[in-house]
Motif scaffolding. Structure first.
Motif, mmCIF file in Angstrom:
data_model
loop_
_atom_site.group_PDB
_atom_site.id
_atom_site.type_symbol
_atom_site.label_atom_id
_atom_site.label_comp_id
_atom_site.label_asym_id
_atom_site.label_seq_id
_atom_site.Cartn_x
_atom_site.Cartn_y
_atom_site.Cartn_z
ATOM 1 N N ASN A 87 12.607 11.911 -5.591
ATOM 2 C CA ASN A 87 12.874 11.878 -4.202
ATOM 3 C C ASN A 87 11.875 10.889 -2.709
ATOM 4 N N ILE A 88 10.610 10.880 -3.932
ATOM 5 C CA ILE A 88 9.590 9.960 -3.019
ATOM 6 C C ILE A 88 10.218 8.466 -3.822
ATOM 7 N N GLU A 89 10.316 8.517 -4.910
ATOM 8 C CA GLU A 89 9.799 7.592 -4.774
ATOM 9 C C GLU A 89 11.138 6.254 -4.932
ATOM 10 N N VAL A 90 12.657 7.014 -4.732
ATOM 11 C CA VAL A 90 13.787 6.360 -3.999
ATOM 12 C C VAL A 90 12.837 6.139 -2.634
ATOM 13 N N LEU A 91 12.256 7.674 -2.066
ATOM 14 C CA LEU A 91 11.672 6.785 -0.811
ATOM 15 C C LEU A 91 11.024 5.492 -0.309
ATOM 16 N N LEU A 92 10.152 5.478 -1.450
ATOM 17 C CA LEU A 92 9.487 4.766 -1.622
ATOM 18 C C LEU A 92 10.249 3.629 -1.710
ATOM 19 N N THR A 93 10.826 3.159 -2.930
ATOM 20 C CA THR A 93 11.383 2.407 -3.390
ATOM 21 C C THR A 93 12.609 1.651 -1.916
ATOM 22 N N ASN A 94 12.665 2.069 -1.266
ATOM 23 C CA ASN A 94 13.961 2.130 0.143
ATOM 24 C C ASN A 94 13.146 1.302 0.643
ATOM 25 N N LYS A 95 12.041 2.138 1.078
ATOM 26 C CA LYS A 95 10.826 1.331 2.452
ATOM 27 C C LYS A 95 10.598 -0.154 1.803
ATOM 28 N N ILE A 96 10.220 0.217 0.570
ATOM 29 C CA ILE A 96 9.061 -1.859 0.672
ATOM 30 C C ILE A 96 10.257 -2.510 -0.745
ATOM 31 N N GLY A 97 10.881 -2.168 -1.739
ATOM 32 C CA GLY A 97 11.383 -2.989 -2.402
ATOM 33 C C GLY A 97 10.701 -3.034 -3.580
ATOM 34 N N GLU A 98 10.889 -4.059 -4.195
ATOM 35 C CA GLU A 98 11.173 -3.610 -5.661
ATOM 36 C C GLU A 98 9.031 -3.524 -5.924
ATOM 37 N N THR A 99 7.939 -3.525 -5.415
ATOM 38 C CA THR A 99 6.899 -3.056 -4.927
ATOM 39 C C THR A 99 6.741 -1.807 -5.554
ATOM 40 N N GLY A 100 7.513 -1.106 -4.838
ATOM 41 C CA GLY A 100 7.205 0.535 -5.078
ATOM 42 C C GLY A 100 7.948 0.615 -6.037
ATOM 43 N N LYS A 101 7.977 0.217 -7.200
ATOM 44 C CA LYS A 101 8.938 0.126 -8.625
ATOM 45 C C LYS A 101 7.604 0.269 -9.054
ATOM 46 N N LYS A 102 6.623 -0.582 -8.790
ATOM 47 C CA LYS A 102 5.093 -0.676 -9.691
ATOM 48 C C LYS A 102 4.743 0.823 -9.653
ATOM 49 N N LEU A 103 4.799 1.037 -8.972
ATOM 50 C CA LEU A 103 4.069 2.829 -8.852
ATOM 51 C C LEU A 103 4.229 3.198 -10.364
ATOM 52 N N HIS A 104 5.320 3.335 -10.694
ATOM 53 C CA HIS A 104 5.561 3.868 -11.797
ATOM 54 C C HIS A 104 4.697 3.278 -13.651
ATOM 55 N N THR A 105 4.123 1.913 -12.949
ATOM 56 C CA THR A 105 3.617 1.576 -14.340
ATOM 57 C C THR A 105 2.904 2.305 -14.466
ATOM 58 N N ALA A 106 2.643 2.694 -15.776
ATOM 59 C CA ALA A 106 1.579 3.489 -16.746
ATOM 60 C C ALA A 106 1.548 4.535 -16.888
ATOM 61 N N ARG A 107 2.583 5.390 -15.891
ATOM 62 C CA ARG A 107 2.972 6.198 -15.674
ATOM 63 C C ARG A 107 4.225 7.303 -15.907
ATOM 64 N N SER A 108 4.256 8.849 -17.118
ATOM 65 C CA SER A 108 5.565 8.810 -16.981
ATOM 66 C C SER A 108 5.723 10.223 -15.714
ATOM 67 N N ARG A 109 6.946 10.668 -16.274
ATOM 68 C CA ARG A 109 7.211 11.921 -15.545
ATOM 69 C C ARG A 109 6.136 13.248 -15.916
ATOM 70 N N ASN A 110 6.141 13.217 -17.189
ATOM 71 C CA ASN A 110 5.113 14.101 -17.257
ATOM 72 C C ASN A 110 3.677 14.303 -17.155
ATOM 73 N N ASP A 111 2.964 12.463 -16.939
ATOM 74 C CA ASP A 111 2.572 12.613 -15.936
ATOM 75 C C ASP A 111 1.966 13.158 -14.461
ATOM 76 N N GLN A 112 3.152 12.905 -13.670
ATOM 77 C CA GLN A 112 3.071 13.714 -12.424
ATOM 78 C C GLN A 112 2.952 15.167 -12.352
#
Length: 112
Positions: A87-112
């Motif tokens: 939900n937060i990832e979708v809110l982030l990418t809706n707000k700032i676009g492609e840059t928001g998708k970079k947050l997932h780099t080097a991170r798995s959902r298990n890390d979260q």
């Protein structure tokens, strides 16, 4: 919005399955901690040279806005996005676009 993992399916997920699979009803309470972790992760990505300082600031600023929007009741979480992380990832990418998708780099959902 198309699900991140939905590219291999020809049909949309049945809403009954989305409701069954979703944990947002429970883990929405964790939004503050998810955002703290995401801000720290963005900072690490910038310090490692994976994203620019400008991109880090854009991500962190947007996450702070999202947290304020959640706290003020302006956000309605969706079972289509399964959990607080998505939900937060979708809110982030809706707000700032492609840059928001970079947050997932080097991170798995298990890390979260």
């Amino acid at each position: 919005m198309e699900k991140l993992w939905g590219g291999r399916f020809e049909k949309n997920t049945d809403s009954l399955m989305e409701d069954f699979n979703s944990s947002i009803g429970f883990d929405k309470k964790l939004y503050h901690f998810d955002i703290i972790g995401s801000k720290a992760h963005a900072t690490m990505l910038a310090k490692s040279g994976i994203i620019s300082d400008k991109e880090c600031k854009e991500i962190v600023d947007a996450l702070m806005e999202i947290e304020c929007e959640i706290e003020s009741g302006k956000v309605e979480f969706s079972t289509k996005n399964e959990d607080i992380h998505m939900n937060i990832e979708v809110l982030l990418t809706n707000k700032i676009g492609e840059t928001g998708k970079k947050l997932h780099t080097a991170r798995s959902r298990n890390d979260q």
